[in-house]
Design a protein around this motif. Structure first.
Motif: not given
Ligand code: KIV
Length: 282
Positions: A24-26, A41-43, A181-185, A214-216
């Motif tokens: 989320a950004y706002d 929530i990841l900025v 740990l975020v694991l991406e792709m 999960q994160i999206l």
């Molecule tokens: O910047 C980002 O949104 C991320 C992802 C893991 C969702 O790093």
């Protein structure tokens, strides 16, 4: 409801309960995501692309990330807010890295920072942050801040050797004190091996079904960012159409003099109206 902490997140991993995370950004988006009960929530520095229209995440600065993170933390009551340390805010030297991590915690209200990579240099920063009270979410697999050395948006961990390399780095990050740990792709077989060999939770994005959570990117699930839609980004709403339709309806109402209506304007009182009627143009 009790606010989510690093302990809640570890408890979920121990109990095999899936962890939910979104970016989320706002202020208003963060408010609704928090109310929906999302754990983290990841900025994310993805805001450089989806909110600011940059080509990639590399150009965003600490000061810019700070503005968005403050907006998010103002809205959040229960979710655990993590902020992405932007490119070049931790890569030059450890002192600068720790100072910037500290700034995020002190000034933005975020509870933790996220760093990309698993080199001994990064592992050292993670350890130092954790030792001084800053929780760290690590990030391996496809790491967008390495876009130019990786050579594109390429899937990582496609063979046993590469999976072993990611796992070795993940174990070092875990030992250094990262809380997750975020694991991406990465292929889900790779994510499965890594998840099974770690005590801390893995949060997958394009990493399959076996991660601890999960994160999206919120703009992807909302159908708001249309420049690029990754295979793994499931769309739960079509905000692009909602925004376009609303703007179009508003435009038509203004052009056709249907907006504003009598109910959407302010009036002066009767006495003043009478005086007003007597005003003559000279
Ligand atoms: O910047 C980002 O949104 C991320 C992802 C893991 C969702 O790093």
């Amino acid at each position: 409801m009790k606010p989510v902490s690093v302990n809640t997140i570890q408890k979920y991993k121990n109990e095999n309960k899936k962890i939910t995370a979104l970016t989320a950004y706002d202020y208003s988006t963060a408010k609704y995501i928090d109310e929906a009960g999302i754990d983290i929530i990841l900025v994310g520095d993805s805001l450089a692309m989806v909110a600011l229209g940059h080509e990639n995440t590399l150009s965003i600065t600490v000061d810019e990330m700070m503005i968005f993170t403050k907006a998010v933390t103002k809205a959040v009551k229960n979710s655990f807010v993590v902020v992405d340390m932007p490119f070049m805010s931790y890569q030059t030297d450890k002192k600068t890295a720790i100072e910037n991590a500290g700034r995020f915690i002190k000034e933005s209200g975020a509870k933790a920072v996220k760093l990309e990579g698993g080199s001994p240099y990064i592992t050292d920063i993670v350890e130092h942050c954790v030792n001084i009270g800053i929780p760290v979410l690590a990030h391996l697999g496809f790491t967008p801040q390495f876009l130019n050395t990786i050579g594109g948006y390429n899937i990582q961990g496609k063979n046993a050797e590469n999976t072993q390399k990611i796992l070795t780095e993940a174990l070092k990050l875990e030992k250094a004190g990262a809380f997750g740990l975020v694991l991406e792709m990465v292929p889900e077989e790779c994510a499965k091996v890594i998840t099974e060999n770690l005590k801390i939770p893995t949060i997958g994005i394009g990493a399959g079904r076996y991660c601890s959570g999960q994160i999206l990117v919120c703009d992807d699930i909302l159908g708001k960012y249309s420049d690029f839609t990754p295979k793994f980004a499931r769309k739960y709403a079509d905000m692009a159409s909602l925004i376009k339709n609303a703007a179009n309806d508003y435009k038509n109402d203004v052009v056709e003099k249907n907006f504003p209506s009598e109910n959407e304007v302010f009036f002066i009182n009767k006495e003043e109206k009478e005086k007003l009627d007597k005003i003559k143009c000279k």
